[in-house]
Design a protein around this motif. Sequence first.
Motif, PDB file in Angstrom:
ATOM      1  N   CYS A  19       0.997  -1.059   0.063  1.00 18.26           N
ATOM      2  CA  CYS A  19       0.007   0.099   0.102  1.00 18.26           C
ATOM      3  C   CYS A  19       1.024   1.257   0.030  1.00 18.26           C
ATOM      4  O   CYS A  19       0.415   2.214  -0.670  1.00 18.26           O
ATOM      5  N   GLU A  22       2.397   1.512  -3.442  1.00 17.65           N
ATOM      6  CA  GLU A  22       1.350   2.024  -4.616  1.00 17.65           C
ATOM      7  C   GLU A  22       1.262   3.654  -4.382  1.00 17.65           C
ATOM      8  O   GLU A  22       1.165   4.343  -5.391  1.00 17.65           O
ATOM      9  N   ALA A  74      -4.742   5.058   3.094  1.00 17.48           N
ATOM     10  CA  ALA A  74      -5.419   5.466   2.106  1.00 17.48           C
ATOM     11  C   ALA A  74      -6.310   6.812   2.240  1.00 17.48           C
ATOM     12  O   ALA A  74      -6.558   7.743   1.279  1.00 17.48           O
ATOM     13  N   ASN A  79      -6.559   8.705  -1.211  1.00 16.21           N
ATOM     14  CA  ASN A  79      -6.333   8.143  -2.405  1.00 16.21           C
ATOM     15  C   ASN A  79      -7.700   7.300  -2.467  1.00 16.21           C
ATOM     16  O   ASN A  79      -7.903   6.081  -2.157  1.00 16.21           O
ATOM     17  N   LEU A  82      -7.963   3.741  -4.422  1.00 19.42           N
ATOM     18  CA  LEU A  82      -7.623   2.585  -3.489  1.00 19.42           C
ATOM     19  C   LEU A  82      -8.873   2.550  -2.565  1.00 19.42           C
ATOM     20  O   LEU A  82      -9.211   1.248  -2.033  1.00 19.42           O
ATOM     21  N   TYR A  83      -9.469   3.400  -1.811  1.00 23.33           N
ATOM     22  CA  TYR A  83     -10.490   3.263  -1.026  1.00 23.33           C
ATOM     23  C   TYR A  83     -11.413   4.244  -1.316  1.00 23.33           C
ATOM     24  O   TYR A  83     -11.438   5.400  -0.907  1.00 23.33           O
ATOM     25  N   SER A 158      -7.958  -1.723  -5.928  1.00 23.70           N
ATOM     26  CA  SER A 158      -8.358  -1.132  -4.663  1.00 23.70           C
ATOM     27  C   SER A 158      -7.658  -1.770  -3.296  1.00 23.70           C
ATOM     28  O   SER A 158      -7.119  -2.761  -3.504  1.00 23.70           O
ATOM     29  N   LEU A 159      -7.940  -1.585  -2.203  1.00 27.54           N
ATOM     30  CA  LEU A 159      -7.469  -2.020  -1.066  1.00 27.54           C
ATOM     31  C   LEU A 159      -7.885  -3.554  -0.810  1.00 27.54           C
ATOM     32  O   LEU A 159      -7.280  -4.381  -0.303  1.00 27.54           O
TER      33      LEU A 159
END
Length: 206
Positions: A19, A22, A74, A79, A82-83, A158-159
């Motif tokens: 994470c 990224e 995130a 972000n 991602l979330y 995404s996460l």
Amino acid sequence: MLKIWGRRNSSNVKKVLWCAEEMKLPHEQIDAGGAFGGTDNAEYRALNPNGLVPTIKDGDFVLWESNSIIRYLATKHGNEALYPTELKQRATVEQWMDWIATSFAVPFRDILFNLLRLPEPERDMKVANAAVIRLSTLLTLADAQLAKTPYLGGTNFSLADITFGPYVYGLLEMDLKLPALPHVRAWYERMKQRPAFAKTVMLPLT
């Protein structure tokens, strides 16, 4: 600077490091847990009373539990890819994150330890084989989802994918009798093209 405690071959630590990579967050990774030890001393227990990894310190803020950590990172850094902030999209991402956290960890550990990490006299193949059967069922469910959407949480990376990735890497790189899983395997090939995945997840399992 963000500090991340944990050994790099831990699936939960991999989530946090992936994470951070990224999002290109500057961070310091500090080896802890497993062969590195250090998680039972008073200083570490003051950060994480469970004595587990990962733990982060962001300024004066300390947080443990890998899924909570990646949600925090995130959200803090805005972000939304991602979330997502949209309620239903976020709930779907969290659904898969929680499913993975509650379903995969124990059988994955049973496989990892009984096939690779424990001394051979201590390995229990019945436990390992039962875990393979259980994870085969779970992976089949994920495969059905990935037949409908390119990523586990929907149309965007995404996460949910970050939570899933370390387990898929470990399971597909071990010599296990698994179902065909065409969509999981196609997803995995896409993950391997992500530099942050290659750097933080594709590491020796032992």
